[in-house]
Design an enzyme around this catalytic site. Sequence first.
Site, PDB file in Angstrom:
ATOM      1  CD  GLU A  60      -4.379   0.226   6.962  1.00 34.68           C
ATOM      2  OE1 GLU A  60      -4.683   1.063   6.093  1.00 34.68           O
ATOM      3  OE2 GLU A  60      -3.264   0.180   7.504  1.00 34.68           O
ATOM      4  CB  SER A  72       3.809  -3.329   5.393  1.00 37.12           C
ATOM      5  OG  SER A  72       3.637  -2.457   6.472  1.00 37.12           O
ATOM      6  CB  SER A  86       2.455   6.597   4.819  1.00 36.95           C
ATOM      7  OG  SER A  86       1.381   6.007   5.481  1.00 36.95           O
ATOM      8  CD  GLN A  95      -2.641   0.943   2.677  1.00 35.60           C
ATOM      9  OE1 GLN A  95      -3.432   0.002   2.726  1.00 35.60           O
ATOM     10  NE2 GLN A  95      -2.532   1.814   3.654  1.00 35.60           N
TER      11      GLN A  95
END
Length: 752
Positions: free
Chosen positions: A593, A510, A478, A475
């Site tokens: 999430e 991640s 950020s 993902q």
Amino acid sequence: MALGLTEEHQALAGAVRGWAERHCPPDVVRAAADSRDSGAARYAAALGPSLAAHGVAGLHVPADHGGQGFGLPELAVALEELGRALVPGAFLPTVFASAVLAAADAPGKLLDGLTGGARTGAVALTPGLTGRTDARGGLLIDGVAAPVLGAATADLLILPVRTDAGEIWAAADPLGFEITERSSLDLTRPVATVGGAGVTLPAERVLGGLNRTTVTGLAATLFGAEACGIAAWAVATAVQYAKIRKQFGRPIGQFQAVKHRCAKMLTVAEQAAAAVWDAARAHGEPGIPAAQREFAASVAGVIAVDAAVSCAHDAIQILGGIGYTWEHDAHLYYRRALSLRALLGPSGQWAERAAELALAGVRRPPRVDLPADAQELRADVRAELRDIAALDPLEQTRRLAADGWVMPHLPRPWGRAAGPLEQIIAAEQVQAAGLRAPNLFIAGWVIPALVEYGTPWQQGQFLPPTLRGELVWCQLFSEPDAGSDLAGLSTRAERAEGGWRITGQKIWTSLARQAAWAICIARTDPAAARHAGITYFLVDMSAPGIEVRPLREMTGDAIFNQVFLDGVFVPDDCVVGGVNDGWRVARTTLANERVALSSSWAYGSGVGELLELASGRGDGWAGPQLRPADLRQLGRFVCDGHALDMLGLRITLKQLSGTEPGATSSVRKLLGMQHAQQIADFGWAVLGPDGALGASRPDEGTPGASGAGAGAYWSRQVLFTRALTIGGGTTDIQLNIIAERLLGLPRDPEAP
Ligand SMILES: Cc1cc2nc3c(=O)[nH]c(=O)nc-3n(C[C@H](O)[C@H](O)[C@H](O)COP(=O)(O)OP(=O)(O)OC[C@H]3O[C@@H](n4cnc5c(N)ncnc54)[C@H](O)[C@@H]3O)c2cc1C
């Protein structure tokens, strides 16, 4: 969420609330507080008979004793409402007495007057009375029982009496006892000491089948139910005031110190409701082991009354000066909460008992009683899965994905359009058949976004391999300058022939090195408002221009990464949900999430490991030396963990009955994250010097091992659990969500 979940319970709560609004509005409470008898006379003359006439006083009493024949859950629902209205007088002590009598072997006619409203009762909890057998087999009672709730006006006293044969419980008429009314902290309910000097009690007044555990368990449940009402009043009062009181030109509810306090109050109140709900349920559960019932009551004994006290504290703080005045009702509620705590005994004592029970192996796992039509559905599901279980492992995964078992709530063909009941049965039967759905991790929140917003091509291309667990996703959300405030991202995507070129830097990603594909949000219209110019892309992680640099986490692992994108080409058919409309898609991903994180590693987790540590079950080691304070703390964690499990169960039951769980899932996430962290901190701390030992591998050490083994495990847990209150929305952001979306407090001011 109020105590009652079912339609019947909600209707009961509504009826009792209506009664309280009509018969006991705030001016009646205030008049009771100002009267010399704390409203006892008004209760005896009007409130008590009226509650009895409405059947409220006998909800839990069998019909052959003049009651309604329901149980403790129904009484708890009523008590919550009466607590919310702070109904003065003898209701709680009377229903407590009748619940104790109903639990005794042969209460005889003693119950009848209590349910009919003609008589009131009181139960002494403190020891202090002793009994000697007299010539006729009765008892001669001496001594003093210290402050007893409702004893000043009670027509019937239930008393613990210490005898040579141990403690017995007796039902006594007040006549002959010296009842001394004492000044009561709770201005709306009197207390008195009960003294005896050779008072005679006939043998038939000794109540069989009772012991201290049963009586105090009933107290924890019933006092806890009233405490839930007090906590709910405090939350509502604080929130209402925070919305209208202005300081510094803004409603005070816009200051995070205030709004987060309100959000925390809600979490505390929800946890209390879950604990009391389960204790009330446990009381009447057929075949339940006594230790399990005691465990549930101990959890309520720790959590519920403390919740009322702390919510009252917080409400007073939010009310400011007005909260400290005599005129405001806050202190009346606070006094009642404190008085309940004092009479029920310190929460530390209850926590110690919960710890002892848990260490002795007592558990009360969440269990859902499925409706009657579940049997047929279960048989169908079992038959389908039996065929899949017969296949080889690779083929099993393929069929689980193709038949919609991996995420059964999704619409067909990706899922099974399963309602809550089928979802529960599917999870249960997949496990029973020895099957394992692939662990999706980040893909678990990519899939719902693709199902909702993806084009047919995107769905066909990506969903089948993702559901089979073959496609790893990461993902790319950020950025160094956009974390909690994701809409402030600066990664940009510019028009190119047949698609877009993305340039920017992502961080904390991640699994970026393992992932084949990524979901990525980037700014496509810099001139538009912050949320309006963002697009959601699917990015091939092997595309030219992507550089992944591992970032080491504090544990020493390197799960997350920095990802640099330098003119990475993304074709038009990899835009999800329309150009400049990516924020909507991202919100779906983020919501999933949060739900996914909340139902996996965040909750109630760690209690089993902590118990393993405390009892040193790992390798025959006796465990660390726990001081009494440690045992109490352990008990609190056990209770919090159980209340979290019960919150989860209540959400499931709400979904099964077709109603939204409301506040509870956000509350559960926040509490669960903090709980897991606190457990890790505690497990590490009780190790003493062994806590100085670290782990060199992620799988090193076990929770209950001696020395280095436990040190490695718990020091890693301490480090690892820091991530729980950051990833997937930090604690502060969660508190904002609870305060703004659930309590309706004003949003933070926009940046200038
Ligand atoms: C283990 C882990 C895995 C992650 N994996 C991914 C991933 O795969 N992909 C991805 O995109 N991101 C990932 N993240 C990033 C994660 O989403 C962010 O760390 C998180 O959203 C917080 O952003 P930040 O780190 O920039 O902190 P900031 O937003 O800068 O916050 C710093 C502090 O300020 C507080 N704060 C910020 N705003 C407010 C506010 N409005 N009110 C009150 N306090 C505020 C925060 O609560 C925090 O305490 C991961 C993070 C972790 C820890």
